[in-house]
Design an enzyme around this catalytic site. Sequence first.
Site, short mmCIF file in Angstrom:
data_model
loop_
_atom_site.label_atom_id
_atom_site.label_comp_id
_atom_site.label_asym_id
_atom_site.label_seq_id
_atom_site.Cartn_x
_atom_site.Cartn_y
_atom_site.Cartn_z
N ASP A 197 5.33 3.41 -0.25
CA ASP A 197 4.04 3.98 0.16
C ASP A 197 3.75 5.29 -0.55
O ASP A 197 4.66 6.04 -0.90
CB ASP A 197 4.06 4.19 1.69
CG ASP A 197 2.66 4.43 2.24
OD1 ASP A 197 1.68 3.97 1.62
OD2 ASP A 197 2.54 5.08 3.30
N SER A 207 0.55 -5.73 2.33
CA SER A 207 0.70 -6.20 3.71
C SER A 207 -0.47 -7.09 4.12
O SER A 207 -1.53 -7.07 3.49
CB SER A 207 0.78 -4.99 4.66
OG SER A 207 -0.50 -4.43 4.87
N ASN A 226 -3.47 -5.08 4.38
CA ASN A 226 -4.05 -4.44 3.19
C ASN A 226 -5.29 -5.16 2.67
O ASN A 226 -6.07 -4.61 1.90
CB ASN A 226 -3.01 -4.29 2.06
CG ASN A 226 -1.94 -3.26 2.33
OD1 ASN A 226 -0.80 -3.38 1.88
ND2 ASN A 226 -2.28 -2.21 3.07
#
Length: 245
Positions: free
Chosen positions: A16, A61, A64
């Site tokens: 991240d 994800s 996302n």
Amino acid sequence: MNESLHIPAHIAIIMDGNGRWAMRRSRPRTMGHQAGLKALRTIVEHCGQIGVSELTVFAFSSENWSRPEREVSRLMELFMRALDKEARELHENGVRIRFIGDTGAFSPGLQEKITRATSQTTGNTRMTLNVAVNYGGRWDIVHAARKLAGAAVQGLIKPEDINEKLMTEQICLGTSSDPDLFIRTGGEMRISNFLLWQSAYTEFYFSSVLWPDFSPDELDKAVAVYQSRERRFGLTGEQIGERTA
Ligand code: IPE
Ligand code: IPE
Ligand code: MG
């Protein structure tokens, strides 16, 4: 990091901070994803060198998809462009690549590249890289539950046969050992729907370093912290002491 101490066999990483890395440079977020790919290459190589046998990274994800359309399509383009080349290089380095997540949602072209990269590297044994794309821990658990329910309806298993072992067999990475060390870069201290089932007893390490800046030295720091911890799995410290004595 102490190389003579136990090296985590399986490391999971939430990569991240790409967007913030780019914003700080007044560049578009996509530049951050590009830089993130470069960081991943370096970290995979380093993990191979220090003897990590499996690395699982969160690349995209389930949630996302809700990002601005432009960012999502740029990310898909990046995956498309990078996959063949990266798979070739991983293959040359003896790395097996696998993908976890609902890959059926991707374009046919991307799905084809995913299948090709997986089959091209399937015989490699030096290290395994699992890339989580369109992955969500809750999706993973629901998907496994659905398969077990289907088997029960067909009479292949009885509901009372369902236990942790059967569930694990249906869950992503069911044939791997659970991650020993879970790293999240970028400063947030949350799991963001990553390996919910698999990280029941994993050691967590949070780094404020943004993913594109996450270097081998930073990984070594995380491993050193891991090595300093006592994993008890519900036992007492004394019991662990007796076991390792
Ligand atoms: C992680 O970086 C990569 C993906 C989620 C695809 P982010 O894009 O979330 O970066 P930040 O958190 O906004 O800095
Ligand atoms: C988690 O990061 C997903 C990936 C790194 C691919 P996010 O940036 O999506 O997580 P949140 O939104 O901060 O929880
Ligand atoms: Mg983020």
